[in-house]
Design an enzyme around this catalytic site. Structure first.
Site, PDB file in Angstrom:
ATOM      1  N   TYR A 141     -40.413 -54.857 -35.496  1.00  0.00           N
ATOM      2  CA  TYR A 141     -41.490 -53.953 -34.781  1.00  0.00           C
ATOM      3  C   TYR A 141     -40.908 -52.669 -34.431  1.00  0.00           C
ATOM      4  O   TYR A 141     -41.630 -51.461 -34.793  1.00  0.00           O
ATOM      5  CB  TYR A 141     -42.249 -54.843 -33.814  1.00  0.00           C
TER       6      TYR A 141
ATOM      7  N   LYS B 244     -41.992 -48.800 -35.488  1.00  0.00           N
ATOM      8  CA  LYS B 244     -42.660 -47.644 -34.540  1.00  0.00           C
ATOM      9  C   LYS B 244     -41.484 -46.406 -34.543  1.00  0.00           C
ATOM     10  O   LYS B 244     -42.038 -45.558 -34.283  1.00  0.00           O
ATOM     11  CB  LYS B 244     -42.851 -48.515 -33.324  1.00  0.00           C
TER      12      LYS B 244
HETATM   13  P1  NAP Z   1     -54.847 -56.245 -32.992  1.00  0.00           P
HETATM   14  O1  NAP Z   1     -55.818 -56.525 -31.748  1.00  0.00           O
HETATM   15  O2  NAP Z   1     -54.017 -57.355 -33.553  1.00  0.00           O
HETATM   16  O3  NAP Z   1     -55.453 -55.370 -34.174  1.00  0.00           O
HETATM   17  C1  NAP Z   1     -54.755 -55.205 -35.186  1.00  0.00           C
HETATM   18  C2  NAP Z   1     -55.836 -54.697 -36.271  1.00  0.00           C
HETATM   19  O4  NAP Z   1     -54.846 -54.213 -37.555  1.00  0.00           O
HETATM   20  C3  NAP Z   1     -56.750 -55.663 -37.066  1.00  0.00           C
HETATM   21  O5  NAP Z   1     -58.015 -55.118 -37.242  1.00  0.00           O
HETATM   22  C4  NAP Z   1     -56.027 -56.188 -38.111  1.00  0.00           C
HETATM   23  O6  NAP Z   1     -56.917 -56.442 -39.037  1.00  0.00           O
HETATM   24  C5  NAP Z   1     -55.553 -54.807 -38.621  1.00  0.00           C
HETATM   25  N1  NAP Z   1     -54.285 -54.978 -39.710  1.00  0.00           N
HETATM   26  C6  NAP Z   1     -53.425 -55.742 -39.766  1.00  0.00           C
HETATM   27  N2  NAP Z   1     -52.723 -55.567 -40.799  1.00  0.00           N
HETATM   28  C7  NAP Z   1     -53.354 -54.661 -41.445  1.00  0.00           C
HETATM   29  C8  NAP Z   1     -53.242 -54.034 -42.957  1.00  0.00           C
HETATM   30  N3  NAP Z   1     -52.360 -54.415 -43.694  1.00  0.00           N
HETATM   31  N4  NAP Z   1     -54.468 -53.193 -43.321  1.00  0.00           N
HETATM   32  C9  NAP Z   1     -55.445 -52.822 -42.347  1.00  0.00           C
HETATM   33  N5  NAP Z   1     -55.248 -53.352 -41.427  1.00  0.00           N
HETATM   34  C10 NAP Z   1     -54.651 -54.260 -40.914  1.00  0.00           C
HETATM   35  O7  NAP Z   1     -53.675 -55.313 -32.321  1.00  0.00           O
HETATM   36  P2  NAP Z   1     -53.847 -54.098 -31.293  1.00  0.00           P
HETATM   37  O8  NAP Z   1     -53.080 -54.424 -30.187  1.00  0.00           O
HETATM   38  O9  NAP Z   1     -55.092 -53.611 -31.139  1.00  0.00           O
HETATM   39  O10 NAP Z   1     -52.794 -52.861 -32.077  1.00  0.00           O
HETATM   40  C11 NAP Z   1     -53.293 -51.922 -32.667  1.00  0.00           C
HETATM   41  C12 NAP Z   1     -52.013 -50.849 -32.853  1.00  0.00           C
HETATM   42  O11 NAP Z   1     -51.546 -50.638 -31.495  1.00  0.00           O
HETATM   43  C13 NAP Z   1     -51.184 -51.645 -33.538  1.00  0.00           C
HETATM   44  O12 NAP Z   1     -50.261 -50.516 -34.490  1.00  0.00           O
HETATM   45  C14 NAP Z   1     -49.963 -52.009 -32.511  1.00  0.00           C
HETATM   46  O13 NAP Z   1     -48.692 -52.152 -33.156  1.00  0.00           O
HETATM   47  C15 NAP Z   1     -50.274 -50.802 -31.625  1.00  0.00           C
HETATM   48  N6  NAP Z   1     -49.729 -51.281 -30.248  1.00  0.00           N
HETATM   49  C16 NAP Z   1     -50.318 -52.140 -29.532  1.00  0.00           C
HETATM   50  C17 NAP Z   1     -49.945 -52.482 -28.135  1.00  0.00           C
HETATM   51  C18 NAP Z   1     -50.498 -53.751 -27.451  1.00  0.00           C
HETATM   52  O14 NAP Z   1     -49.938 -53.759 -26.257  1.00  0.00           O
HETATM   53  N7  NAP Z   1     -51.422 -54.373 -27.797  1.00  0.00           N
HETATM   54  C19 NAP Z   1     -48.702 -51.681 -27.635  1.00  0.00           C
HETATM   55  C20 NAP Z   1     -47.994 -50.914 -28.464  1.00  0.00           C
HETATM   56  C21 NAP Z   1     -48.564 -50.612 -29.555  1.00  0.00           C
HETATM   57  P3  NAP Z   1     -56.910 -58.331 -39.199  1.00  0.00           P
HETATM   58  O15 NAP Z   1     -57.470 -58.942 -37.956  1.00  0.00           O
HETATM   59  O16 NAP Z   1     -58.024 -58.397 -40.244  1.00  0.00           O
HETATM   60  O17 NAP Z   1     -55.594 -58.348 -39.914  1.00  0.00           O
END
Ligand code: NAP
Length: 242
Positions: free
Chosen positions: A152, A156
């Site tokens: 991961y 990133k």
């Molecule tokens: P999340 O709630 O798990 O949502 C992730 C989204 O991405 C879901 O809608 C998922 O759809 C979609 N997705 C996954 N694989 C995909 C693919 N191959 N094609 C299209 N869509 C896809 O995660 P989140 O926390 O909101 O994270 C969003 C972004 O922020 C990510 O890039 C994550 O790495 C980044 N981020 C998050 C955090 C945190 O603390 N939450 C911190 C740093 C960075 P499905 O559910 O249908 O698979």
């Protein structure tokens, strides 16, 4: 300022992506909402009730051919593509010495290659328009590294390099490209963490709270509006990484 613009948000069925799609819709953007497995009718209704169009598109951003067709369909429907938010992301956490090739490849393919795929096809359309804003979702662990997240963190860190390179290439065409590096945000992605892990992370946050999806959405709207910021990584992390 963003009224009538076309914004694409990948992985927008829930979490941060959904919050960004709604925040951009509140600014008057028409939304192309990419999702992977499913999106609820209420999410689409919530966006449409803001008086904008919402085009839901199912597909895997890791698929180069899907990304090409996706951008073609957007051009057909809206003519322009003004804002691209590459938000789709996954984790497959494991210590390096136990990490499988599959766990590594899945994360790199979705997070890094998925971002490349979308940028690759969207940029040719934005270059013809001579305008556009690309916002990529990185993470603070792409800067610091993290135990159990070699795949991961590498994805990133790759996104940060991709963002800066594209910013340099696309600036002369009036296109900005920036990354947001969230810290710890409460979503389904972080919900799986053990309570003790969450408490440890919270201790390391100077502002002493987890981020909300709205904190990240506000940053995305800010970057979408500002045409004089490019090649930057905006940490939205409560001061975790300074
Ligand atoms: P999340 O709630 O798990 O949502 C992730 C989204 O991405 C879901 O809608 C998922 O759809 C979609 N997705 C996954 N694989 C995909 C693919 N191959 N094609 C299209 N869509 C896809 O995660 P989140 O926390 O909101 O994270 C969003 C972004 O922020 C990510 O890039 C994550 O790495 C980044 N981020 C998050 C955090 C945190 O603390 N939450 C911190 C740093 C960075 P499905 O559910 O249908 O698979």
């Amino acid at each position: 300022m963003l009224k009538g613009k076309t914004a694409v948000v990948t992985g927008a069925s829930k979490g941060i992506g959904k919050a960004i799609a709604i925040a951009l819709a509140k600014e008057g953007c028409n939304i192309v909402l990419n999702y992977h497995s499913m999106v609820s009718d209420s999410t689409i209704k919530e966006i449409e009730n803001l008086g904008v169009k919402c085009m839901p598109v199912q597909g895997d951003v890791a698929d180069f051919a899907f990304a090409a067709q996706f951008i073609k369909d957007i051009k057909k429907e809206f003519t322009t593509l003004d804002i691209l938010v590459n938000n789709a992301g996954i984790t497959r956490d494991m210590l390096l010495m136990r990490m499988s090739e599959k766990q590594f490849d899945e994360v790199i393919n979705t997070n890094l290659k998925g971002t490349f795929n979308m940028m690759r096809h969207a940029s040719s359309l934005m270059i013809k328009q001579r305008s556009g804003a690309i916002i990529n979702m990185a993470s603070v662990v792409g800067i610091t590294g993290n135990v159990g997240q070699a795949n991961y963190a590498a994805s990133k860190a790759g996104i940060i390099g991709l963002t800066k390179s594209a910013a340099k290439e696309l600036a002369q065409r009036g296109i900005t490209c920036n990354a947001i590096a969230p810290g710890f945000v409460e979503t389904d992605m972080t919900d799986v963490l053990a309570l003790e892990t969450k408490q440890e992370i919270l201790k390391a946050i100077p502002l002493k709270r987890a981020g909300s999806v709205y904190d990240i959405a506000n940053a995305a709207v800010f970057l979408a509006k500002n045409t004089y910021i490019t090649g930057q990584v905006l940490n939205v992390d409560g001061g975790m990484v300074m």
